[in-house]
Design an enzyme around this catalytic site. Structure first.
Site, PDB file in Angstrom:
ATOM      1  N   GLU A 267       9.826 -40.262   0.722  1.00 36.10           N
ATOM      2  CA  GLU A 267       9.105 -39.063   1.143  1.00 36.10           C
ATOM      3  C   GLU A 267       8.506 -39.196   2.543  1.00 36.10           C
ATOM      4  O   GLU A 267       7.289 -39.107   2.725  1.00 36.10           O
ATOM      5  CB  GLU A 267       7.983 -38.847   0.119  1.00 36.10           C
ATOM      6  CG  GLU A 267       7.246 -37.568   0.201  1.00 36.10           C
ATOM      7  CD  GLU A 267       6.176 -37.564  -0.878  1.00 36.10           C
ATOM      8  OE1 GLU A 267       6.380 -36.872  -1.881  1.00 36.10           O
ATOM      9  OE2 GLU A 267       5.156 -38.276  -0.730  1.00 36.10           O
ATOM     10  N   TYR A 310      -6.783 -41.974  16.571  1.00 35.18           N
ATOM     11  CA  TYR A 310      -6.414 -43.324  16.098  1.00 35.18           C
ATOM     12  C   TYR A 310      -6.232 -44.334  17.224  1.00 35.18           C
ATOM     13  O   TYR A 310      -5.810 -45.466  16.964  1.00 35.18           O
ATOM     14  CB  TYR A 310      -5.075 -43.290  15.326  1.00 35.18           C
ATOM     15  CG  TYR A 310      -4.897 -42.108  14.420  1.00 35.18           C
ATOM     16  CD1 TYR A 310      -5.745 -41.907  13.326  1.00 35.18           C
ATOM     17  CD2 TYR A 310      -3.880 -41.185  14.640  1.00 35.18           C
ATOM     18  CE1 TYR A 310      -5.576 -40.810  12.493  1.00 35.18           C
ATOM     19  CE2 TYR A 310      -3.698 -40.088  13.802  1.00 35.18           C
ATOM     20  CZ  TYR A 310      -4.560 -39.910  12.739  1.00 35.18           C
ATOM     21  OH  TYR A 310      -4.383 -38.829  11.922  1.00 35.18           O
ATOM     22  N   CYS A 339     -12.980 -30.045  28.065  1.00 36.20           N
ATOM     23  CA  CYS A 339     -14.304 -30.438  28.523  1.00 36.20           C
ATOM     24  C   CYS A 339     -14.897 -31.420  27.531  1.00 36.20           C
ATOM     25  O   CYS A 339     -15.831 -31.113  26.807  1.00 36.20           O
ATOM     26  CB  CYS A 339     -15.181 -29.198  28.660  1.00 36.20           C
ATOM     27  SG  CYS A 339     -16.688 -29.578  29.512  1.00 36.20           S
TER      28      CYS A 339
END
Ligand code: LLP
Length: 421
Positions: A267, A310, A339
């Site tokens: 999957e 991450y 910003c």
């Protein structure tokens, strides 16, 4: 492999300058050829099920369907996408599976109404589904008590993870399923994104144990997703043959034990689409802050959130506007237009800014962020009122627009200013 070159002129034979000219920037471009190749890599498994959360554009789902790939969904919206892309709601194996840890009210109604196969990740889901749809088949997602991920945020096993049914609650869940006449016919384990072979034998042992506890109703096992791809030059490609062999041996042992066929499903999300995708941006400013040189482009973490989330590394290349093929290199920091200080594509986990060695560039050159097909567009946002990017699919050597860029009107559609009485 197309990744890791620092000057790039084309994607799947199409000039990048032409793509930017026709579709504007920032734009995600996906190469059909790469996706099809990745599907073929996995044909040893009985069923390939695409975790569409990685990239859920209808055209990508249609491509998967045409190549015999089944689909995984995690929300009512993803189920609806699969249906619109031509997946049938029911079949054997189920074309669409809903894998989640909760039903919101909309997804519960939809799976009941459309008879979508459910892979339950929480005991409560059995009660909620069983009381509305007694007698159906379900599968269970098991948390084996440990996990693994490319970052803490993508580890989906162990006691700090909200995912899956804790392995020692399997027995209670089976009893509960019986109460509702639900028949549990399969087991699923997805312990995280970025699995490796070392962890695999542990996962397979946990699967085998759970399968023996489930008993002879077992018809299918799913290895989940999590197959890594090489985002960095020095990263090895996963040995898929070895990966399949470990799972296949597990399946074989279970078949021998139960005396009937058991299907083996995989999957993946990332593996199927990550390398097919490129984010094209334009360099709009080049500035020096003390000793640091910044390339500021018109794409930000509103388009690709993986670096800020991450500290993910993505290969990058420059597309010289003048078609040059060689340029000296320089260490730069690459940032976006937002910003917010964290809007930097060259950073490590924890937000530490790092430099990247890239060809010298000028305003108006393009920057391509590579391996951006998975968890790119789909994690985009409208932060700073930036429209979502366009998406383009290259098929048969030609680019096809598969999502137009959002307009300002799209952005404010649905907003209302209360009328004064
Ligand atoms: N199956 C289930 C039940 C999942 O939760 C996931 C991913 C997958 C399959 C597919 O995992 P893959 O093969 O793509 O690693 N946003 C993160 C990844 C989050 C993955 C969430 N679940 C990233 O950008 O790395």
């Amino acid at each position: 492999m197309p990744c890791f070159s620092n000057i790039r002129h084309e994607i799947a034979g199409v000039p990048i300058l032409d793509l930017a000219h026709e579709f504007g920037t920032p734009t995600f471009v996906y190469d059909t050829g790469t996706i099809v190749q990745r599907i073929e890599d996995l044909r040893a498994f009985d069923h390939i099920r695409y975790a569409q959360k990685a990239c859920s554009n209808l055209a990508v789902l249609d491509l998967m369907r045409q190549h015999g790939v089944l689909v995984d969904t995690v929300s009512a919206g993803e189920i609806r996408r699969a249906l619109v892309a031509g997946y049938a709601p029911t079949g054997s194996p189920p074309p669409i599976v809903y894998t989640a840890d909760i039903f919101d009210r909309e997804s519960l109604n939809l799976v009941v109404e459309q008879n979508i196969h459910v892979n339950c990740g929480s005991p409560d889901m059995l009660d909620q589904y069983g009381s509305l749809a007694p007698g159906r088949e379900v599968t269970l997602r098991i948390n084996p008590g440990f996990g693994h991920g490319h970052s803490r945020k993508t580890n989906t096993g162990g006691d700090q993870s909200k995912h899956g049914i804790w392995y020692d609650q399997l027995h209670d869940c089976l009893v509960n399923a019986d109460n509702y006449g639900l028949s549990v016919t399969g087991l699923h384990m997805h312990i995280g994104s970025g699995t490796d072979l070392e962890h695999l034998s542990q996962v397979c042992a946990a699967m085998e144990k759970a399968a023996l506890e489930l008993g002879r109703n077992l018809k299918s096992i799913s290895a989940g997703g999590g197959l890594p791809i090489p985002y960095q030059e020095d990263q090895q490609r996963l040995d898929l043959g070895a990966y399949f062999a470990v799972w296949n041996a597990t399946r074989q042992r279970l078949q021998d034990h139960f005396g009937h066929a058991i299907s083996l499903e995989i999957e993946p999300g990332r593996y199927l689409v990550a390398e097919s995708g490129y984010l094209i941006a334009e360099i709009r400013a080049i500035k020096r802050q003390a000793d640091n040189v910044f390339y500021l482009v018109d794409a930000g973490f509103n388009n690709l959130a993986r670096p800020i989330l991450y500290g993910a590394h993505h290969p990058m290349a420059i597309v010289p506007a003048d078609g040059e093929t060689r340029r000296p290199e320089v260490d730069v920091i690459v940032g976006g237009p937002l910003c917010e200080s964290g809007d930097i594509f060259t950073q490590e986990e924890g937000g530490f800014v790092i430099t990247r060695c890239l060809p010298t560039a000028a305003v108006g050159d393009l920057l391509v962020i590579e391996c951006a097909g998975a968890y790119g567009f789909v994690m985009g946002s409208n932060y700073n009122s930036k429209p979502l990017a366009a998406e383009v699919l290259i098929a048969d050597g030609r680019p096809h627009l598969i999502r137009r860029r959002q307009t300002f009107e799209d952005l404010i559609a649905g907003e209302m200013i209360p009328q004064q009485p």
